[in-house]
Design a protein around this motif. Sequence first.
Motif, PDB file in Angstrom:
ATOM      1  N   ARG A 293     -40.559  45.174 -16.093  1.00 54.15           N
ATOM      2  CA  ARG A 293     -41.823  45.774 -16.551  1.00 54.15           C
ATOM      3  C   ARG A 293     -42.967  45.361 -15.624  1.00 54.15           C
ATOM      4  NH1 ARG A 293     -39.195  45.109 -21.601  1.00 54.15           N
ATOM      5  NH2 ARG A 293     -38.586  47.225 -22.211  1.00 54.15           N
TER       6      ARG A 293
ATOM      7  N   SER B 187     -44.207  58.019 -19.923  1.00 54.49           N
ATOM      8  CA  SER B 187     -43.455  56.917 -20.529  1.00 54.49           C
ATOM      9  C   SER B 187     -42.286  57.503 -21.316  1.00 54.49           C
ATOM     10  CB  SER B 187     -44.351  56.103 -21.463  1.00 54.49           C
ATOM     11  OG  SER B 187     -44.787  56.927 -22.528  1.00 54.49           O
TER      12      SER B 187
ATOM     13  N   HIS C  19     -37.930  56.322 -22.742  1.00 55.70           N
ATOM     14  CA  HIS C  19     -36.886  55.305 -22.709  1.00 55.70           C
ATOM     15  C   HIS C  19     -35.576  55.925 -22.257  1.00 55.70           C
ATOM     16  CE1 HIS C  19     -36.173  56.835 -26.885  1.00 55.70           C
ATOM     17  NE2 HIS C  19     -34.921  56.570 -26.595  1.00 55.70           N
TER      18      HIS C  19
ATOM     19  N   ARG D 125     -31.062  50.094 -24.990  1.00 54.83           N
ATOM     20  CA  ARG D 125     -32.279  50.909 -24.888  1.00 54.83           C
ATOM     21  C   ARG D 125     -33.284  50.219 -23.967  1.00 54.83           C
ATOM     22  NH1 ARG D 125     -36.158  54.000 -29.163  1.00 54.83           N
ATOM     23  NH2 ARG D 125     -38.062  53.716 -27.972  1.00 54.83           N
TER      24      ARG D 125
ATOM     25  N   ASP E  14     -37.006  50.670 -22.611  1.00 56.46           N
ATOM     26  CA  ASP E  14     -38.279  51.399 -22.726  1.00 56.46           C
ATOM     27  C   ASP E  14     -39.036  51.253 -21.420  1.00 56.46           C
ATOM     28  OD1 ASP E  14     -38.806  52.322 -25.670  1.00 56.46           O
ATOM     29  OD2 ASP E  14     -37.772  50.378 -25.781  1.00 56.46           O
ATOM     30  N   TRP E  15     -39.620  52.348 -20.946  1.00 55.66           N
ATOM     31  CA  TRP E  15     -40.343  52.284 -19.675  1.00 55.66           C
ATOM     32  C   TRP E  15     -41.656  53.047 -19.747  1.00 55.66           C
ATOM     33  CZ3 TRP E  15     -40.258  57.453 -18.793  1.00 55.66           C
ATOM     34  CH2 TRP E  15     -39.101  58.166 -19.066  1.00 55.66           C
ATOM     35  N   GLU E  16     -42.597  52.557 -18.957  1.00 54.62           N
ATOM     36  CA  GLU E  16     -43.859  53.277 -18.755  1.00 54.62           C
ATOM     37  C   GLU E  16     -44.180  53.230 -17.276  1.00 54.62           C
ATOM     38  OE1 GLU E  16     -46.312  51.067 -21.486  1.00 54.62           O
ATOM     39  OE2 GLU E  16     -46.936  49.700 -19.895  1.00 54.62           O
TER      40      GLU E  16
END
Length: 365
Positions: free
Chosen positions: A54, A297, A299, A306, A308-310
């Motif tokens: 992240r 954003s 996932h 899982r 999650d990304w932005e």
Amino acid sequence: MREDVIGRANVEDTPELQSYYEALGKLETAALWTVANDIEPWEPKSASIPVVWRYKDLRGPVLRSIELVSPEKAGRRVIYLNNPGRRGVSAAVGWLYSGLQVMRPGETASAHRHAASALRFIMEGRGAYTIVDGHKMTLGANDFVLTPNGVWHEHGVDARGTPCIWQDGLDIPFVNAMEANFYAVHPDLRQEVGFPVDDMSKTWGNPGLAPASGSWSKPYSPLFKYEWGPTYEALLGLSKSAEGSPFDGAMMNYINPVTGGPVMPTIGAAMQLLRAGERTKAHRHTGSFLYQCAKGSGHSIVGGVRLDWEERDIFCVPSWAWHEHVNASERDDACLFSFNDLPVMQALGLWREEAFGENGGRQSA
Ligand code: GTQ
């Protein structure tokens, strides 16, 4: 797990066999049946773990390196991504390396070349440039630039720019696995710019057109830089005009305009757009991918995990891991940049792909 199946090694240990194995070891040999099931798995078993790095966690430590080391002393000021399953080979996934490089305005890194192929994807800042074999390219956020195997290259940030961070992607672990890596520093530590700035974009970067008098026979793309603006425009157009891939949404490969093939012999790259609310189907394939979220954003579910990304987060998809991507926003599209080793898989006859549900395939978690 299926050692009972006829044809697979299933020899029980006895004291007699133990001493036999020791005797073989002294002769620099070993019995195949002690390793056969590991070295010939039923299907690929990646040592890489699905990871998301992240940017909100990494940005501070990356900028901190500016205060701690100079590019001269460090060679390059890079914090690299170390997959927990691949620490021994400094890989972010499979046989691919990636790092975040940071430079301040006015800084340059010495010109060098190596057998590994490389690319950069610009994450933030103004004034970054790369020089590849005398061709200087100016770079902005989400631009993608090549520094192919064997070419002299150097990076810097214009004195009037801002601190710049970009993602480096290289096939260093692969080239090392092949025991074929070379590295050289330019005798002058820098190279002359021998052409008008951005000349390769103007010569080779015109859609549907190729210079009538130009020829190019090197094994990599002459279009060293792929800019974000036209890439995003192209993805928007594709997303409105075609269904795209059930597994990847509207996805465009960056190509060598001369061959239509991948940008470099060992590394391919792509940008994909997931429409608002788009949820792709799961598939798996050989070859490793490293993604960076360039916009929006969402996932991804990778090997049952899982992630999650932005914007600016980086995540990996190991070889043969089931994966699917989700843009949960009902309003905005999301774009994922990626690079991969598919050209190697394809050239060597190792490429395989399977849709979830095909051949009894099941997502593992
Ligand atoms: O700038 O060519 O992150 O040689 C690692 C090794 C960047 C580079 C890295 C390299 C480079």
